[in-house]
Design an enzyme around this catalytic site. Sequence first.
Site, short mmCIF file in Angstrom:
data_model
loop_
_atom_site.label_atom_id
_atom_site.label_comp_id
_atom_site.label_asym_id
_atom_site.label_seq_id
_atom_site.Cartn_x
_atom_site.Cartn_y
_atom_site.Cartn_z
N TYR A 66 1.18 -6.38 25.33
CA TYR A 66 -0.28 -6.18 25.36
C TYR A 66 -1.03 -7.50 25.33
CZ TYR A 66 0.24 -1.18 24.32
OH TYR A 66 0.55 0.15 24.36
N ARG B 69 -9.36 -2.45 -13.99
CA ARG B 69 -8.99 -1.40 -13.04
C ARG B 69 -9.19 -0.04 -13.71
NH1 ARG B 69 -3.09 -1.70 -10.20
NH2 ARG B 69 -2.38 -1.29 -12.32
N ASP C 260 5.74 0.89 18.56
CA ASP C 260 7.13 1.36 18.47
C ASP C 260 8.14 0.35 18.97
OD1 ASP C 260 5.97 4.07 18.00
OD2 ASP C 260 5.37 3.77 20.09
N HIS D 152 -2.16 -4.10 -18.99
CA HIS D 152 -1.60 -4.61 -17.74
C HIS D 152 -2.24 -5.95 -17.41
CE1 HIS D 152 0.51 -4.35 -13.98
NE2 HIS D 152 -0.56 -4.21 -13.24
N LYS E 159 7.07 4.13 -8.32
CA LYS E 159 5.92 4.67 -7.58
C LYS E 159 6.04 4.33 -6.10
CE LYS E 159 3.39 0.44 -8.76
NZ LYS E 159 2.49 -0.17 -9.77
N ARG F 112 7.76 -2.97 -18.03
CA ARG F 112 7.53 -2.13 -16.84
C ARG F 112 7.88 -2.95 -15.61
NH1 ARG F 112 2.49 -1.83 -19.43
NH2 ARG F 112 1.67 -3.04 -17.68
N CYS G 74 4.08 -4.06 19.32
CA CYS G 74 3.50 -2.76 19.68
C CYS G 74 3.78 -1.75 18.55
CB CYS G 74 4.11 -2.25 20.98
SG CYS G 74 4.12 -3.44 22.33
#
Length: 403
Positions: free
Chosen positions: A273, A141, A322, A170, A44, A229, A320
């Site tokens: 920053y 869940r 990037d 689970h 997943k 699993r 930052c």
Amino acid sequence: MDRSSPNNDALVPVTATIDLAALRHNVRRLQAEADGADLMAIVKADAYGHGAIPIAEVLQEEGIQHFAVARPSEGVQLRNAGLTGRILVLGAPFPNHLSVYTEHDLDVTVSSFETANAAIEQGRPHAPVRVHVNVDTGMGRIGLSPEEASSVIADLADARGVTLAGIWTHFATADEPESTFADTQLSHFEELLDGLDQGIHPEHIHTANTGALLTIGTRSQRFHAPLVRTGIALYGLTAHRKLHSQLDLRPVMRLRARVTQIKTVAPGTPISYGAHWRAPCRTCIATLGVGYGDGYPRLCSGRASVRIGGEKRPVVGTICMDMCMVDLGPPDQSPAQDVQVGDEAELFGASAPTLYDVAEWAETIPYEICCGISPRVPRRYVDDSTETEAKIAANAPPSHNLS
Ligand SMILES: *Cc1c(COP(=O)(O)O)cnc(C)c1O
């Protein structure tokens, strides 16, 4: 398997290298550890950020026949790529989406009366709906309570257009060896199974994730045709460092970014920053082309280090979107005197800093780091664990020879 577009990838300063030989090693270790149980490979979230299709293809070559994803769209993607193994969708389906499952031969998680009834109504003997009944024994869940599950399982087992492919639960605490809650959950699950009619024969029964395989072990597999699993361990990781030492796993992903600029700054020069970090002395600052927009967490600011020029050097100033900055130290010393624009720094890899380090700096679990490496980061697949440091060393543009 050339899935990257080499020309464009070469222009991107950050690369996630996916070591398929490490994946093969891990799956073999896990198969041995699972003993009699078969593995259900959890792919997943794009195989935890590693790339669902190339990962599933290698797993299929390694003999894996059971796969799981979170959402039907992920299953469809794998079917369209030609995957032939069973694919279970772990998430709760919307009952009106069941036709997508039958159309693409995906197994359904039945976690409610509504889905069970939809499966019974829509399944046809020549095109059965394949169901895995999910029992909530304490995860809270999705899933049916054990009491609800026994009647639903009986109804599904009777239905002519339904194949009872599995019954599963689970664990909420399997990653914590000291917790007894998983044992309690397992007892509830065993009681449910013991109470079922003798004529009910699901194809598989499954409970264990990676954590349960490592902490509960065989008790979580003492069922008819058990599956384990396993997700995170395929990728060479466990929920935390302590569990890691139990199995000889090799991390599959490493993240590297290139230096895009280098400058020597005077004492007191603010970096990034907020100007929170200032150079304590005359020092050499390398800017790397990676940031939180690539999934390198901003919480690593002021905490992280990277491997560059053969040494561990600190990330300084705020990370930052990037870019981020690394203090290479005095310009006339190593590694500052050796590092050049275009060189690669390793943000995490097989040796420190590892993905566990990044997860700790970011106050999260390893899962979130690998899942979070953003799609804009090119994945480079290598299938040779002997890939040398030379190949990935300074200045060499990323090679795209996919094996
Ligand atoms: C994601 C998931 C797993 C895999 O867990 P790992 O800790 O990665 O092994 C197993 N079962 C279910 C239901 C899951 O959602």
